[in-house]
Design a protein around this motif. Structure first.
Motif, short mmCIF file in Angstrom:
data_model
loop_
_atom_site.label_atom_id
_atom_site.label_comp_id
_atom_site.label_asym_id
_atom_site.label_seq_id
_atom_site.Cartn_x
_atom_site.Cartn_y
_atom_site.Cartn_z
N ASP A 1 -1.87 7.88 2.81
CA ASP A 1 -2.28 8.02 4.24
C ASP A 1 -1.87 7.96 5.23
O ASP A 1 -1.85 8.32 6.34
CB ASP A 1 -3.26 6.82 4.05
CG ASP A 1 -3.93 6.84 3.11
OD1 ASP A 1 -5.31 7.42 2.85
OD2 ASP A 1 -4.29 6.14 1.82
N HIS A 55 -11.69 5.57 4.01
CA HIS A 55 -11.54 7.09 3.95
C HIS A 55 -12.48 8.21 3.70
O HIS A 55 -13.11 7.55 2.06
CB HIS A 55 -10.00 7.61 3.79
CG HIS A 55 -8.56 6.60 4.21
ND1 HIS A 55 -7.98 5.45 2.95
CD2 HIS A 55 -8.59 6.69 5.34
CE1 HIS A 55 -7.49 5.12 3.80
NE2 HIS A 55 -7.31 5.45 4.82
N ARG A 98 -11.13 4.16 9.23
CA ARG A 98 -9.71 3.98 9.84
C ARG A 98 -9.25 5.19 11.05
O ARG A 98 -7.65 5.61 10.67
CB ARG A 98 -8.60 4.94 7.56
CG ARG A 98 -8.54 3.84 7.41
CD ARG A 98 -8.52 2.34 8.20
NE ARG A 98 -9.04 0.69 6.48
CZ ARG A 98 -7.63 1.05 5.42
NH1 ARG A 98 -6.59 1.04 5.74
NH2 ARG A 98 -7.94 0.60 4.79
N ASN A 137 0.98 -0.91 -0.15
CA ASN A 137 -0.01 -0.03 -0.02
C ASN A 137 0.85 1.09 -0.17
O ASN A 137 0.16 2.26 -0.11
CB ASN A 137 -0.72 -0.14 1.26
CG ASN A 137 -2.33 -0.99 0.68
OD1 ASN A 137 -3.25 -1.28 0.61
ND2 ASN A 137 -1.44 -2.21 2.11
N CYS A 194 -5.83 9.69 -2.98
CA CYS A 194 -4.99 8.59 -2.35
C CYS A 194 -3.72 8.64 -2.80
O CYS A 194 -2.33 7.82 -1.97
CB CYS A 194 -6.00 7.01 -2.24
SG CYS A 194 -7.05 6.95 -2.32
N1 LIG Z 1 -6.79 7.74 0.69
C1 LIG Z 1 -7.24 6.25 0.62
O1 LIG Z 1 -8.21 5.88 0.64
N2 LIG Z 1 -6.34 5.25 0.35
C2 LIG Z 1 -6.29 4.10 -0.59
C3 LIG Z 1 -5.88 2.90 0.34
C4 LIG Z 1 -6.21 2.26 0.08
C5 LIG Z 1 -5.27 0.71 0.26
N3 LIG Z 1 -5.64 -0.70 0.01
C6 LIG Z 1 -6.03 0.69 2.25
O2 LIG Z 1 -6.66 -0.39 2.57
O3 LIG Z 1 -5.29 0.93 2.64
#
Ligand SMILES: NC(=O)NCCC[C@H](N)C(=O)O
Length: 408
Positions: free
Chosen positions: A161, A268, A233, A155, A397
């Motif tokens: 993130d 998110h 999250r 990721n 993201c």
């Molecule tokens: N800001 C976001 O929505 N980021 C996507 C993160 C995807 C990653 N596979 C996750 O589950 O954390």
């Protein structure tokens, strides 16, 4: 090169952005490990890299400086003492505080050049990569069904993130799932030791907490207003905690905490709600009730370091007031269609990256949402998305703004 961080909105002209080019960590996903690694499918790496390079070039073509997480990390870890301390902490967080496996990992990773070491840590270390000379009980009894001594970080290309740029500072995030928690240890070293940031960036909240917050939930609406998702999250207590620090030490005086469904598809806030212009937002209709309302709480500094909290449901009114606008245009993902909206949201149709007011980067596959944005006067740059989208994140993201121009 501009030093430090400066991000006072979601939409000010983007000057510098941090990305991570997906690497071999993607090839360490298998069907058995997908769920634990937070993927729904296995991207085909060469195409994912091509798509990512196209994304980076799209940004460069708009005059944006692109810097890479993995390179900033290698620069930060150039000094041997810092590298040693980092390795000890990274290996400890991977499960080895002391003992033969820890020593073997220290030797294996410590003997690499620094860029290879960073890349290998992100890629993951398999059991057979490392020779354990004097096995101890921990190494002898290791679960060999799990092939990694150090788990991969597939990721890592979602650079949004592990941290969030807010004003001239940063939040270095305690992330929710184990699969992502070590990413922000790398951020910690970048901020502390890369000369681009060292000594110049206040940390609004560090990663030494039990409560969770992730950058996909942290939206910088203006130079004094944030929106933060209460989500799968990000927990309400973490929001209250960062609010306390921001209200004391920064110009931020308003946080709109928005409650969204707690599930993987909408993990998110930025998977369902993004700012794309002074008064325009994308929104996935599934977060709103039939009257277009959503539970949200507005936090302000109160007396003697206290925080005041007001409950609201009319998000349009809340945004109008916080941003001092007479109207707010909420643009529905997939035009609000029962089938198209969830399909395009699943592939990050709401996850737009604004690179200037009214100018965004989006995935090409979300053609209904993209056309609708254009109808609302937005300039849309589409990027390729067949493989990158399998990780459940879009252009917002995949990007961490470092410098944006201020908006009026
Ligand atoms: N800001 C976001 O929505 N980021 C996507 C993160 C995807 C990653 N596979 C996750 O589950 O954390």
């Amino acid at each position: 090169m501009t030093s430090g961080i400066h991000v006072t909105s979601e939409i000010g002209k983007l000057k510098t952005v941090m990305l991570h080019r997906p690497g071999k960590e993607i090839e360490n996903i298998t069907p058995d490990y997908m769920e634990r690694l937070l993927f729904d499918d296995i991207p085909y790496l060469p195409i994912a890299q091509k798509e990512h390079d196209y994304f980076a070039q799209t940004l460069r073509d708009q005059g944006i400086e692109v810097i890479y997480f993995e390179k900033l990390a290698a620069e930060a870890l150039a000094d041997e003492k810092i590298r040693h301390e980092f390795l000890e902490r990274m290996i400890a967080e991977s499960g080895y505080i002391a003992g033969a496996t820890k020593e073997a990992l220290m030797e294996y990773l410590g003997s690499m050049n620094v860029q290879d070491m960073v890349n290998k840590i992100i890629e993951g270390v398999r059991i057979e990569d490392v020779e354990i000379k004097n096995p101890d009980l921990q190494s002898l009894s290791e679960d060999t069904d799990w092939p990694f001594l150090m788990d991969p970080m597939p990721n890592a290309y979602f650079t949004r993130d592990p941290q969030a740029s807010i004003g001239n500072g940063i939040s270095i995030n305690r992330m929710t799932f184990k699969a992502r928690q070590r990413e922000s240890l790398i951020t910690e070293y970048i901020i502390k030791y890369n000369e681009r940031f060292a000594g110049k960036v206040p940390v609004w909240r560090d990663r030494n907490h039990a409560t969770h917050i992730e950058g996909g939930d942290e939206l910088v609406l203006s130079n004094h207003v944030l929106a933060i998702g209460i989500s799968q999250r990000t927990t309400a207590d973490a929001i209250q905690d960062i609010a306390k620090n921001l209200f004391k030490d920064s110009d931020y005086d308003t946080i709109i905490a928005i409650h969204i469904p707690h599930n993987h598809a909408m993990m998110h806030l930025d998977t369902v709600f993004t700012m794309i212009n002074y008064d325009q937002f994308t929104v996935h209709p599934a977060i709103l009730d039939e009257d277009g309302k959503v539970d949200n709480w507005v936090l302000h500094p109160g007396k003697d370091g206290e925080i005041t909290i007001e409950h609201h449901t009319d998000i349009k009114e809340v945004l109008k007031k916080a941003l001092n606008k007479s109207e707010i245009d909420l643009i529905a993902t997939g035009n609000g269609d029962k089938i198209i909206a969830p399909r395009e949201q699943w592939n990050d149709g709401s996850n737009t990256l604004a690179i200037a007011p009214g100018e965004v980067v989006t995935y090409d596959r979300n053609y209904v949402s993209n056309d609708l944005l254009r109808k609302h006067g937005i300039l849309v740059h589409e990027v390729r998305s067949s493989e990158l989208s399998r990780g459940r994140g879009g252009p917002r993201c995949m990007s961490c703004p470092i410098v944006r121009e201020d908006i009026d």
